[in-house]
Design a protein around this motif. Structure first.
Motif, PDB file in Angstrom:
ATOM      1  N   GLU A 159      69.579  59.219  23.245  1.00 23.38           N
ATOM      2  CA  GLU A 159      69.472  57.763  23.208  1.00 23.38           C
ATOM      3  C   GLU A 159      69.593  57.138  24.596  1.00 23.38           C
ATOM      4  OE1 GLU A 159      72.272  56.387  20.346  1.00 23.38           O
ATOM      5  OE2 GLU A 159      70.889  56.746  18.683  1.00 23.38           O
ATOM      6  N   GLU A 160      69.020  55.972  24.704  1.00 25.25           N
ATOM      7  CA  GLU A 160      69.131  55.224  25.962  1.00 25.25           C
ATOM      8  C   GLU A 160      70.580  54.786  26.176  1.00 25.25           C
ATOM      9  OE1 GLU A 160      66.833  54.401  28.372  1.00 25.25           O
ATOM     10  OE2 GLU A 160      65.573  55.865  27.361  1.00 25.25           O
ATOM     11  N   PRO A 161      71.019  54.750  27.419  1.00 26.06           N
ATOM     12  CA  PRO A 161      72.384  54.301  27.673  1.00 26.06           C
ATOM     13  C   PRO A 161      72.461  52.775  27.596  1.00 26.06           C
ATOM     14  CG  PRO A 161      71.274  54.644  29.733  1.00 26.06           C
ATOM     15  CD  PRO A 161      70.283  54.997  28.653  1.00 26.06           C
ATOM     16  N   VAL A 213      75.963  56.960  41.948  1.00 30.98           N
ATOM     17  CA  VAL A 213      75.208  58.132  41.496  1.00 30.98           C
ATOM     18  C   VAL A 213      74.762  57.908  40.055  1.00 30.98           C
ATOM     19  CG1 VAL A 213      76.554  59.657  42.995  1.00 30.98           C
ATOM     20  CG2 VAL A 213      77.231  59.386  40.605  1.00 30.98           C
ATOM     21  N   GLU A 214      73.797  58.686  39.616  1.00 31.16           N
ATOM     22  CA  GLU A 214      73.361  58.620  38.221  1.00 31.16           C
ATOM     23  C   GLU A 214      74.465  59.159  37.312  1.00 31.16           C
ATOM     24  OE1 GLU A 214      70.553  61.147  39.695  1.00 31.16           O
ATOM     25  OE2 GLU A 214      68.790  59.893  39.333  1.00 31.16           O
ATOM     26  N   PRO A 273      74.869  54.206  34.625  1.00 29.31           N
ATOM     27  CA  PRO A 273      74.168  54.696  33.438  1.00 29.31           C
ATOM     28  C   PRO A 273      72.694  54.973  33.743  1.00 29.31           C
ATOM     29  CG  PRO A 273      75.591  52.876  32.836  1.00 29.31           C
ATOM     30  CD  PRO A 273      75.652  52.985  34.340  1.00 29.31           C
ATOM     31  N   SER A 274      72.198  56.075  33.202  1.00 22.65           N
ATOM     32  CA  SER A 274      70.822  56.469  33.504  1.00 22.65           C
ATOM     33  C   SER A 274      70.092  56.850  32.239  1.00 22.65           C
ATOM     34  CB  SER A 274      70.836  57.647  34.486  1.00 22.65           C
ATOM     35  OG  SER A 274      71.430  57.243  35.698  1.00 22.65           O
ATOM     36  N   SER A 275      68.820  56.516  32.225  1.00 23.68           N
ATOM     37  CA  SER A 275      68.003  56.716  31.029  1.00 23.68           C
ATOM     38  C   SER A 275      67.392  58.111  31.027  1.00 23.68           C
ATOM     39  CB  SER A 275      66.896  55.669  31.002  1.00 23.68           C
ATOM     40  OG  SER A 275      65.774  56.154  30.304  1.00 23.68           O
ATOM     41  N   LEU A 287      69.174  65.192  33.080  1.00 24.27           N
ATOM     42  CA  LEU A 287      68.400  64.471  32.065  1.00 24.27           C
ATOM     43  C   LEU A 287      66.938  64.873  31.975  1.00 24.27           C
ATOM     44  CD1 LEU A 287      69.745  60.823  32.578  1.00 24.27           C
ATOM     45  CD2 LEU A 287      70.146  62.295  30.592  1.00 24.27           C
ATOM     46  N   GLY A 288      66.363  65.247  33.114  1.00 20.94           N
ATOM     47  CA  GLY A 288      64.926  65.509  33.133  1.00 20.94           C
ATOM     48  C   GLY A 288      64.090  64.254  33.233  1.00 20.94           C
TER      49      GLY A 288
END
Lengths: 480, 480
Positions: free
Chosen positions: A81-83, A204-205, A227-229, A262-263
């Motif tokens: 899920e998206e953050p 940082v991510e 937060p990172s998607s 995350l990729g």
């Protein structure tokens, strides 16, 4: 960049048919002969397409009957899920390296049969023989190589090939503005030391590569996690929110392409926006661009530095994951900090020795490099697909996973807050190494995640190990 | 350690006769036949002795007449004076790296014909071919070498040979307690980062290697310079005085054997005393032991770590000056800080690649290593003697020089406070590179010194360059 080969396009077509339900599990796909007629392709193209779908686990061959769509025991994996772009945790770093070091130490206490924790692919995925031959040639041509010290920032031929290659990422940089380092790890150290001091806050991510958290901690700098998607990388909204709260952010470090773990791949618009945002605030932007050659798709991905007009972007990369895990070859193009980075490199480890640079330059200057990358991307694609399928089939319901467009890793979210450190310990007991999610943050946000390396060719052993891992997760998920 | 070969003993005998005036300039030395009879040696031994004295510049051969003692235009060089063990300058470091960087940059603006500024010997002094062959063999035996990453602190065979070699320095250390680094430079960085923080005070020798001053500055640490003797190294009295004034000394860094630039060797009693002194005060003791294999004499020199009982001594060394300038191979044995050093190395640059380690291990494990070192010491001895003689003959009266018992360098004190940076600039204009004394201290104490590298075989070109350098010095000395 050429478009995908014909057999891939054909396989894609039938993948789409399976995903949309046009072809259902158990359905027979058209015979090879029919495929040839339907699509006007050769026998070998039709065969290759079928074999690829088989190796991806989509089809199964039944002797004398042809290819059939495989049954899947579970629905496809749900995506991560998206953050929520909330405020980051207050900057903190105490103890991260102890946590990382402790888990790493436990991971190395015993040999494992199956390793999902690696940072690169299996040895068989890399052109070790070609590089070996190039190194042997360099030794023959330069018998005095070990007799005198390298006295500059890199071998001219290697820097030249790196500069040429950078054009693919839309970076224009002169060979002499590329400083060769001991891997991307040293490049990141130099970048951070050039722009920040102990005590400074670095954005940082989140989640981020634990190696970066360890570097920050060892330099006495503080990680501010943004937060990172899983789709688009670092959240620019969250970064803006963070900057309104913390006025002492000195640098932002991101992996724009195929983020680890995350990729994610930042869209070009986000890249442009991030560069401009940092530039406007005089915040250094450090990019770790080690994975982009592993991305699929028709065009190579642009680096953040492609948008750099003021020299404020520091580009760090390496060959470790894409060409030669056994060489410590990285580089840095540090823009307006180049002189300081050169001084720091000189005072930290002196110039790199030359042999590996010469061998890599020869290999990368030949057509063999692009052929290798194409094969590597294809192998990783197939291996990721097979691991993802095994997870979908074996892991408890509620498991989610990333679906990156390239690269080595899957980022797996376990159901019911299963603690990843417990998974790690029980998997180790079964001879399987994974990277628990706790490693990727100073917070506890990712405690129920795992990073799985898909760099090893998918075998029965891997399949069995994933089943064992699934059982470990299921057992822990059932606990009250 | 074997004693000197017979021809060396014979040459030593006649050197003594020349130095004490028993044989005077112009005197004929006994013929080869007479030497054979007098000393009961073979023809080849007698010949070798004469040839060595000739190459050392003590004798000259006159056709059909034999060997004669050469005329010296000046008295032998006076030695460098002992320092006064006064208080050191207050700790300061601002700007040292800019001074070093500026001079280094000027030194590399143009190629030079003759380089006296090198950190190691000429390529011809090192067994590049033997190392090349060992590397080629390693590549043949391990064709997959570049395909997988090294995952430990060093190649087992290399660590084993280093541990065996350490016994010669009276160090007992297990192979797995030796961490392989990118040269001694990285080892020193890790050692300092392990024991000290930015702002901490580090006691160093004065003069000291400018690379160390640069490392300290780049880490934000402050150098406290302790007067050091050209004979016995760091002054323990001055160190004691400093500790009474500065109660925040975190570490002491010394080169116990063939100090750079002095060439001093600490007597064993001083070594024992320094280790005990640091231990009693819980001050870390870091030794840079890169040169000891270049020392002459019957027995190898002990390292400081030989006296370490509490794990408080960090031993750093490398192969750069003694075996392979073209390999970045150093190592560190960090005693009680080993775990922290390992963490820092991992987070700074990951483990070194393996090929150079494998090649060095093979070479060092064979008899070729000791033969190489014996030849190297002998060449350096002869080259130092010839450079010293040329300085004595050509430089203005009042010039002094060190007379080290081994190593690559001479430390030359210019008469009448000739500014070394002016010498540097004018020498550069004449195509000659030297290292000015200003580089070796944050103070101005050594502004009228030069460090001259004697690692290049003495040729007519070198002789001419020294004459040019002498003229530069003389011109500057005459200025009011």
């Amino acid at each position: 960049m050429e478009s995908a080969p014909l057999y891939r396009q054909l396989a894609q077509h039938y993948l789409h048919a399976i995903e949309t339900g046009v072809l259902k599990p158990g359905d027979r796909v058209p015979s090879v002969r029919t495929l040839m007629e339907l699509h006007g392709v050769s026998l070998s193209t039709a065969l290759q397409a079928c074999r690829q779908m088989e190796s991806d686990g989509l089809l199964e061959a039944r002797p004398r009957s042809g290819y059939f769509v495989r049954h899947r025991r579970h629905k496809p994996l749900a995506p991560i899920e998206e953050p929520v772009a909330t405020l980051p945790d207050p900057a903190q770093y105490v103890g991260i390296h102890e946590r990382i070091s402790a888990i790493t130490a436990r991971g190395h206490q015993q040999p494992v049969a199956v390793n999902f924790a690696g940072a690169c692919g299996a040895p068989a995925l890399y052109p070790a023989q070609g590089l070996r031959n190039a190194a042997a040639r360099a030794l023959r041509l330069h018998p005095q190589l070990f007799g005198s010290a390298a006295d500059s920032g890199g071998h001219p031929a290697f820097r030249a090939v790196l500069a040429r290659n950078a054009l693919l990422s839309r970076i224009t940089v002169a060979p002499e503005d590329i400083l060769v380092t001991h891997g991307c790890t040293e490049a990141l150290n130099l970048a951070l030391r050039a722009v920040a001091q102990p005590g400074d806050v670095i954005a940082v991510e989140s989640p981020t590569y634990y190696g970066l958290l360890q570097i920050l901690e060892s330099l006495g700098m503080r990680a501010l996690e943004i937060p990172s998607s899983p789709q688009t990388g670092i959240s620019l909204e969250a970064l803006e929110l963070a900057a309104q709260t913390y006025d002492n952010i000195r640098a932002v470090v991101v992996v724009p392409n195929l983020q680890n773990p995350l990729g994610s791949i930042m869209p070009d618009a986000n890249k442009a926006q991030l560069v401009a945002w940092c530039d406007a605030r005089a915040i250094a932007l450090i990019e770790d661009d080690c994975f982009s050659a592993l991305a699929e798709g028709d065009a190579p991905l642009a680096a953040l530095k492609a948008w750099d007009r003021s020299g404020g972007v520091i580009h760090c990369a390496s060959l470790h994951k894409i060409l030669a895990p056994g060489m410590r070859l990285g580089w840095i193009a540090a823009g307006k900090w180049q002189a300081r980075v050169e001084m720091l490199k000189y005072s930290q480890s002196r110039p790199n020795e030359l042999l590996a640079q010469m061998a890599a330059a020869e290999f990368m200057g030949s057509g063999a490099f692009e052929r290798h990358l194409r094969r590597l991307r294809e192998q990783l694609r197939s291996q990721r697909a097979q691991v993802a399928q095994a997870i979908a089939a074996e892991f408890p319901a509620g498991t989610r996973a990333s679906n990156p467009n390239g690269g080595l890793h899957l980022w797996v979210e376990l159901p019911g807050s299963v603690p990843s450190e417990a998974v790690f310990d029980q998997a180790m007991a079964a001879g399987i190494r994974v990277v628990p999610g706790v490693m990727f943050s100073n917070s506890n946000r990712f405690d129920h995640f795992l990073r799985l390396n898909c760099g090893t060719p998918f075998t029965l052993e891997i399949e069995r190990a994933l089943r064992t891992l699934a059982a470990v997760v299921a057992r822990l998920a059932d606990k009250p």
